[in-house]
Scaffold this active site. Structure first.
Site, PDB file in Angstrom:
ATOM      1  CG  ASP A 261      -2.065   1.022   1.044  1.00 14.87           C
ATOM      2  OD1 ASP A 261      -3.231   0.592   1.003  1.00 14.87           O
ATOM      3  OD2 ASP A 261      -1.788   2.234   0.939  1.00 14.87           O
TER       4      ASP A 261
ATOM      5  CG  ASN B  51     -15.285   6.279   9.266  1.00 17.61           C
ATOM      6  OD1 ASN B  51     -14.303   6.058   8.572  1.00 17.61           O
ATOM      7  ND2 ASN B  51     -16.482   6.519   8.750  1.00 17.61           N
ATOM      8  NE  ARG B  52     -13.448   4.031   4.857  1.00 18.22           N
ATOM      9  CZ  ARG B  52     -13.079   5.292   5.012  1.00 18.22           C
ATOM     10  NH1 ARG B  52     -13.477   5.972   6.067  1.00 18.22           N
ATOM     11  NH2 ARG B  52     -12.294   5.875   4.141  1.00 18.22           N
TER      12      ARG B  52
ATOM     13  CB  CYS C 108     -18.070  24.632 -24.492  1.00 13.19           C
ATOM     14  SG  CYS C 108     -19.087  23.222 -24.936  1.00 13.19           S
TER      15      CYS C 108
END
Length: 626
Positions: A43, A53-54, A168
């Site tokens: 990694d 949080n996870r 555009c």
């Protein structure tokens, strides 16, 4: 195969994990608790506060440290006998080559982006190592198995190129907040704080951050305008920029009456109409001596709730404050800043700039929380989904290691409305004979050879659409382009000198009928591009001005095979809206690859053993996933 045979296999075999984010943390824990003894982990990311949080292996004290190394240390605390080798690096690095992959019995992916997934897929094919892929988004997830020669490879089914909008639309006629966010990231932020020497394709239109018919003494040259002038305070500079991009430029755009015949006319915004003069005429002049990468305009302005939608005045204050803070606290970043979803100040700037532009064009504004998700390619994750998917990865790995490949399944975490099934297992498909990766069948490149350059082909087709990292391009026996550290200086200069030539103006013109051979030695990848000249392209549907056809298109919408159309959160972010997506630093659970075209697919589906009579059933219709 019994449990004893599984135990012997998992204690003996080496496995490679790629990714230590939301899925990766759960996967490393599950592998260790299952009994795996030899694990390598790659990694390139470091731990952010937003991960905590996870990604339960990490704590606040770990912020800024390597995910791979911290994950290893955390697991060894409760499984000290496991041999875990952590590699803090990009899986695309040369050290992780085919020989490196050959030492493993299986590769388990917990990645977050299409480019890295493609790269690992190609290395697994070249090394002859089975691959278990995965992804989650919210309550949805999937695990797929890819075995060279036996099942489809990861790229056998077409992955749509990141969605992009015509220049555009971004610069002149936005109709969605995402248009404004792309504008704020890729033009406003880049103009003020990025590398001004880099070409920006959004600069080709004169309507947004460009000069028009105006007094040059007042407006100045574009290159000079976005520089802090001698004796000018940072607040004065911020106010000048505000009036320019939200006021003067809008008035300039309004001069073209034809543009607004069928559209709502935007409203120019000027500071003196929004804020009291004392808020933007202070005389302080920050010198940038104090450097603090975590500085926040929200903190200094007392804005505490990131889910609150700021009003126009608050957006104006945040816009002004972020510019001043960059000069006073982040001066070292000016001239080289690139947007990062974890850069609080950059997110605040993009949110405020996008909201102000949206307000001008009559588009609903959004909170920083929502804008960050759109700008940073974030789909918010659920830890339990990651845990379920990690468990399914390990189950498929066990089948592969004990040679039970006939039992391998592609498993989708999606509730089936009529069968009340949470997990939908599907038999892997056979290799696609038209896959340009594992079958090396040719592709057709439709391009205007008179205007398109080799640089366009490399950036927009080879890297963005085909996932080639280090292309080598040949026309017959002639070498047209290559890269590498060992490339001689004169040859590198020669290839660079040709990059901006149109294809048709090459020494041997590249036009209809010419076949280009593309290789990437690191990926052991090779494909052929059959060039077809085409004069015009639909700017809305084909904004790149190039189209890959043939085998990519030929595998879509068949009647008798599962066609997982891969969709990340492209409708939300720059990865898709702006054609970027090659960064490996987001959380793996932030990009979901889902079988959207499961709807209508006819496929055999394995039922649980407890079901009476039927062991198989035909699924006539499955729900689309979004």
């Amino acid at each position: 195969m019994g449990s004893e045979e599984e135990r012997i296999a998992i204690e003996k075999e080496k496995v490679l994990m790629v990714g230590a984010g939301g899925i990766g943390c759960e996967l490393l824990k599950t592998l260790a608790l299952t009994g795996f003894k030899h694990i390598h982990l790659i990694d390139m990311d470091t731990i952010e506060v937003s991960n905590l949080n996870r990604q339960f292996l990490f704590r606040k004290s770990h912020v800024g440290q390597s995910k791979a190394k911290v994950a290893r240390e955390a697991v060894l605390k409760f499984r000290p006998g496991v041999d875990i080798v952590a590699h803090h690096g990009n899986v695309k690095n040369a050290e992780f080559d085919i020989d490196f992959f050959k030492q493993f019995s299986v590769v388990l992916n917990g990645l977050d982006n299409l480019e890295a997934r493609r790269h690992v897929n190609r290395l697994c094919l070249a090394a002859g190592v089975p691959l278990v892929e995965s992804g989650t988004t919210g309550y949805l997830g999937q695990v797929t198995v890819h075995i060279n020669g036996k099942t489809e490879c990861y790229e056998c089914q077409p992955k749509p190129a990141p969605k992009s909008y015509p220049v555009c639309t971004i610069t002149s006629t936005p109709s969605k907040l995402i248009h404004c966010i792309v504008w704020a990231k890729e033009l406003a932020l880049a103009k003020l704080f990025g590398d001004k020497s880099q070409a920006n394709e959004l600069d080709v239109r004169p309507s947004v951050l460009a000069d028009a018919k105006a007094d040059t003494n007042e407006v100045g040259n574009d290159a000079d305008f976005f520089e802090l002038r001698r004796g000018e305070s940072t607040s004065q500079f911020a106010g000048r920029v505000f009036d320019r991009i939200f006021g003067y430029n809008i008035e300039t755009a309004l001069q073209n009456e034809d543009t607004w015949k069928a559209r709502r006319r935007p409203d120019p915004l000027y500071l003196d109409k929004i804020l009291p003069p004392e808020e933007f005429t202070a005389e302080e002049n920050g010198n940038g001596e104090i450097e603090n990468p975590t500085v926040s305009a929200m903190v200094t302005l007392g804005l505490k709730n990131p889910q609150k939608i700021w009003d126009v005045q608050e957006n104006a204050r945040v816009f002004l404050e972020t510019i001043q803070l960059f000069f006073k606290r982040r001066s070292k970043d000016i001239g080289k800043l690139v947007f990062d979803k974890d850069d609080q100040l950059a997110v605040e700037f993009v949110t405020a700039a996008a909201n102000l532009r949206a307000h001008s064009f009559g588009i609903p504004m959004q909170s920083l929380f929502e804008a960050k998700g759109m700008a940073g390619n974030i789909i918010h994750a659920i830890a339990t989904t990651n845990a379920c998917i990690a468990g399914l990865i390990v189950l498929e790995a066990l089948k592969l290691l004990t040679k039970r490949t006939e039992q391998c399944r592609m498993t989708y975490c999606v509730e089936h409305p009529t069968r009340k099934m949470l997990l939908v297992p599907v038999e892997p498909a056979e290799p696609n004979p038209h896959c340009y990766v594992c079958s090396e069948t040719p592709l057709v490149l439709e391009v205007n050879t008179v205007t398109a350059t080799m640089r366009d082909v490399i950036e927009k087709v080879l890297k963005r659409k085909l996932g080639v990292d280090s292309p080598v391009i040949m026309q017959g026996s002639s070498l047209l382009y290559e890269t590498g550290d060992d490339l001689e200086e004169d040859m590198a200069a020669h290839y660079a000198s040709l990059l901006n030539k149109s294809l048709a103006s090459y020494p041997t013109p590249i036009t209809t009928g010419v076949v280009l051979t593309v290789e990437d030695y690191h990926q052991d990848f090779r494909c052929s591009l059959h060039v077809k000249h085409r004069e015009t392209f639909d700017e809305e549907k084909e904004p790149d001005g190039m189209l890959i056809t043939g085998d990519i298109a030929s595998v879509v919408n068949t009647d008798d095979t599962l066609q997982p159309k891969i969709v990340a959160d492209e409708d939300l972010s720059n990865k898709v809206e702006n054609g970027h997506g090659d960064d490996d630093d987001d959380d793996d659970d932030m990009v979901m690859f889902t079988p959207e075209t499961l709807a209508g697919a006819k496929r055999k589906l394995e039922e649980e053993e407890s079901l009476p009579v039927e062991k198989r059933l035909k699924i006539e219709q499955l729900p689309a996933m979004s």
